[in-house]
Design a protein around this motif. Structure first.
Motif, PDB file in Angstrom:
ATOM      1  N   THR A 186       0.835  -1.210   0.000  1.00  0.00           N
ATOM      2  CA  THR A 186       0.000   0.000   0.000  1.00  0.00           C
ATOM      3  C   THR A 186       0.864   1.253   0.000  1.00  0.00           C
ATOM      4  N   LEU A 187       0.404   2.248  -0.717  1.00  0.00           N
ATOM      5  CA  LEU A 187       1.021   3.575  -0.715  1.00  0.00           C
ATOM      6  C   LEU A 187      -0.092   4.598  -0.566  1.00  0.00           C
ATOM      7  N   ILE A 188      -0.035   5.383   0.507  1.00  0.00           N
ATOM      8  CA  ILE A 188      -0.999   6.468   0.694  1.00  0.00           C
ATOM      9  C   ILE A 188      -0.498   7.673  -0.093  1.00  0.00           C
ATOM     10  N   LEU A 189      -1.299   8.109  -1.044  1.00  0.00           N
ATOM     11  CA  LEU A 189      -0.929   9.255  -1.877  1.00  0.00           C
ATOM     12  C   LEU A 189      -1.296  10.578  -1.209  1.00  0.00           C
ATOM     13  N   GLU A 190      -2.390  10.582  -0.489  1.00  0.00           N
ATOM     14  CA  GLU A 190      -2.844  11.767   0.243  1.00  0.00           C
ATOM     15  C   GLU A 190      -3.474  11.307   1.548  1.00  0.00           C
ATOM     16  N   GLY A 191      -3.155  12.005   2.636  1.00  0.00           N
ATOM     17  CA  GLY A 191      -3.789  11.705   3.911  1.00  0.00           C
ATOM     18  C   GLY A 191      -2.919  10.879   4.847  1.00  0.00           C
ATOM     19  N   TYR A 192      -3.550  10.400   5.938  1.00  0.00           N
ATOM     20  CA  TYR A 192      -2.873   9.638   6.975  1.00  0.00           C
ATOM     21  C   TYR A 192      -3.712   8.419   7.352  1.00  0.00           C
ATOM     22  N   GLY A 193      -3.028   7.315   7.644  1.00  0.00           N
ATOM     23  CA  GLY A 193      -3.680   6.136   8.204  1.00  0.00           C
ATOM     24  C   GLY A 193      -3.033   5.786   9.529  1.00  0.00           C
ATOM     25  N   ILE A 194      -3.667   4.876  10.262  1.00  0.00           N
ATOM     26  CA  ILE A 194      -3.106   4.421  11.532  1.00  0.00           C
ATOM     27  C   ILE A 194      -3.271   2.916  11.627  1.00  0.00           C
ATOM     28  N   SER A 195      -2.255   2.282  12.193  1.00  0.00           N
ATOM     29  CA  SER A 195      -2.260   0.830  12.362  1.00  0.00           C
ATOM     30  C   SER A 195      -2.942   0.490  13.684  1.00  0.00           C
ATOM     31  N   ARG A 196      -3.992  -0.337  13.618  1.00  0.00           N
ATOM     32  CA  ARG A 196      -4.785  -0.652  14.806  1.00  0.00           C
ATOM     33  C   ARG A 196      -4.963  -2.163  14.922  1.00  0.00           C
ATOM     34  N   ARG A 197      -4.774  -2.662  16.125  1.00  0.00           N
ATOM     35  CA  ARG A 197      -4.994  -4.094  16.372  1.00  0.00           C
ATOM     36  C   ARG A 197      -5.974  -4.246  17.523  1.00  0.00           C
ATOM     37  N   THR A 198      -6.952  -5.105  17.342  1.00  0.00           N
ATOM     38  CA  THR A 198      -7.935  -5.385  18.389  1.00  0.00           C
ATOM     39  C   THR A 198      -7.576  -6.706  19.050  1.00  0.00           C
ATOM     40  N   THR A 199      -7.318  -6.678  20.365  1.00  0.00           N
ATOM     41  CA  THR A 199      -6.923  -7.881  21.091  1.00  0.00           C
ATOM     42  C   THR A 199      -8.140  -8.773  21.347  1.00  0.00           C
ATOM     43  N   ALA A 200      -7.875  -9.959  21.861  1.00  0.00           N
ATOM     44  CA  ALA A 200      -8.942 -10.930  22.115  1.00  0.00           C
ATOM     45  C   ALA A 200      -9.967 -10.400  23.116  1.00  0.00           C
ATOM     46  N   ASP A 201      -9.522  -9.534  24.024  1.00  0.00           N
ATOM     47  CA  ASP A 201     -10.460  -8.988  25.020  1.00  0.00           C
ATOM     48  C   ASP A 201     -11.068  -7.654  24.580  1.00  0.00           C
ATOM     49  N   GLY A 202     -10.851  -7.278  23.304  1.00  0.00           N
ATOM     50  CA  GLY A 202     -11.497  -6.094  22.768  1.00  0.00           C
ATOM     51  C   GLY A 202     -10.722  -4.804  22.897  1.00  0.00           C
ATOM     52  N   GLN A 203      -9.524  -4.824  23.470  1.00  0.00           N
ATOM     53  CA  GLN A 203      -8.733  -3.608  23.606  1.00  0.00           C
ATOM     54  C   GLN A 203      -8.127  -3.231  22.255  1.00  0.00           C
ATOM     55  N   GLN A 204      -8.138  -1.937  21.941  1.00  0.00           N
ATOM     56  CA  GLN A 204      -7.564  -1.461  20.686  1.00  0.00           C
ATOM     57  C   GLN A 204      -6.197  -0.840  20.947  1.00  0.00           C
ATOM     58  N   LEU A 205      -5.199  -1.348  20.208  1.00  0.00           N
ATOM     59  CA  LEU A 205      -3.839  -0.853  20.308  1.00  0.00           C
ATOM     60  C   LEU A 205      -3.431  -0.247  18.969  1.00  0.00           C
ATOM     61  N   PHE A 206      -2.758   0.902  19.021  1.00  0.00           N
ATOM     62  CA  PHE A 206      -2.256   1.544  17.813  1.00  0.00           C
ATOM     63  C   PHE A 206      -0.746   1.391  17.783  1.00  0.00           C
ATOM     64  N   SER A 207      -0.221   0.885  16.680  1.00  0.00           N
ATOM     65  CA  SER A 207       1.222   0.627  16.626  1.00  0.00           C
ATOM     66  C   SER A 207       1.979   1.610  15.766  1.00  0.00           C
ATOM     67  N   GLY A 208       1.309   2.529  15.104  1.00  0.00           N
ATOM     68  CA  GLY A 208       2.032   3.510  14.319  1.00  0.00           C
ATOM     69  C   GLY A 208       1.129   4.250  13.357  1.00  0.00           C
ATOM     70  N   VAL A 209       1.638   5.362  12.860  1.00  0.00           N
ATOM     71  CA  VAL A 209       0.911   6.204  11.913  1.00  0.00           C
ATOM     72  C   VAL A 209       1.519   6.027  10.539  1.00  0.00           C
ATOM     73  N   ALA A 210       0.676   5.874   9.535  1.00  0.00           N
ATOM     74  CA  ALA A 210       1.121   5.721   8.149  1.00  0.00           C
ATOM     75  C   ALA A 210       0.897   7.046   7.419  1.00  0.00           C
ATOM     76  N   PRO A 211       1.964   7.780   7.098  1.00  0.00           N
ATOM     77  CA  PRO A 211       1.803   9.047   6.379  1.00  0.00           C
ATOM     78  C   PRO A 211       1.773   8.817   4.875  1.00  0.00           C
TER      79      PRO A 211
END
Length: 231
Positions: free
Chosen positions: A62-87
């Motif tokens: 993937t290549l983002i041409l415009e904008g920002y994305g974020i990496s998100r993982r949902t654990t087994a107990d429903g907690q959301q963790l963000f591991s980095g920003v994709a510019p």
């Protein structure tokens, strides 16, 4: 399916923008490789809050041409963790070359224009272009180093230092107007509880480093203090 059909047909301008980005990202690639990637790319618009790709699906390069994305993982107990920003301007998802399934989802922080390729398509190009292969190796090595730094931070840094480092690393996204990252993202990026994050923010506010604004915003009052504290 890991790819949504483009909502609008890609324009000549978007293909030109893609080529310009690829020429910067893949400086050592053969011209034929760049042209093949431009021709094969699936270009589409992703609205803020929508998935660029999903957890559990085959990873698309993937290549983002415009904008920002974020990496998100949902654990087994429903907690959301963000591991980095994709510019924009960064090619990622190289694990798709090995047909890996994604352990995270990439979510659009803002409206995004993105280009994507199936891992098998890039794998064919890698086999004939050493420059693209080295670009992929360098990127994955950088990601591994960043992951090791994050693990070390979890083991050896207290919550205050981790909050400060995240605020310093993403200062342009937290402190712009309107913000791209908000207080709602902070605990997930830091890897601590929301209550612990709020406690650190209250400390920083009492020290005059930042001030909380509205329901989710932050304003930086003392940039130098943030740099010193995070170093």
């Amino acid at each position: 399916m890991p790819y949504a059909e483009p909502s609008d047909p890609p324009t000549t301008d978007s293909r030109h923008t893609l080529r310009e980005h690829l020429l910067k990202v893949c400086e050592t690639c053969r011209p034929e490789t760049i042209s093949a990637m431009v021709d094969a790319a699936r270009i589409r618009t992703v609205r803020a809050g929508e998935n660029i790709y999903r957890q559990g699906e085959a990873v698309p390069v993937t290549l983002i041409l415009e904008g920002y994305g974020i990496s998100r993982r949902t654990t087994a107990d429903g907690q959301q963790l963000f591991s980095g920003v994709a510019p924009s301007g960064v090619l990622f998802g190289y694990s798709g070359i090995a047909a890996a399934m994604s352990i995270v989802e990439i979510v659009a922080l803002t409206d995004c224009l993105i280009a994507q390729w199936r891992g098998s398509e890039i794998r064919e190009l890698v086999q004939s272009d050493v420059g693209l292969a080295l670009t992929a190796i360098d990127s994955m090595a950088g990601s591994l180093h960043a992951a090791m730094e994050s693990i070390e931070g979890f083991l050896h840094q207290d919550a205050r230092r981790r909050v400060l480092r995240i605020l310093a690393r993403h200062r342009t996204l937290f402190f712009c107007d309107p913000p791209v990252l908000t207080r709602a993202h902070l605990s997930g990026l830091v890897g601590t509880t929301q209550e612990m994050t709020r406690r650190v923010l209250r400390q920083l506010e009492s020290e005059g480093t930042i001030v909380r604004e509205g329901r989710s915003g932050l304003r930086l009052l003392q940039p130098d203090r943030l740099d010193v504290a995070a170093s």
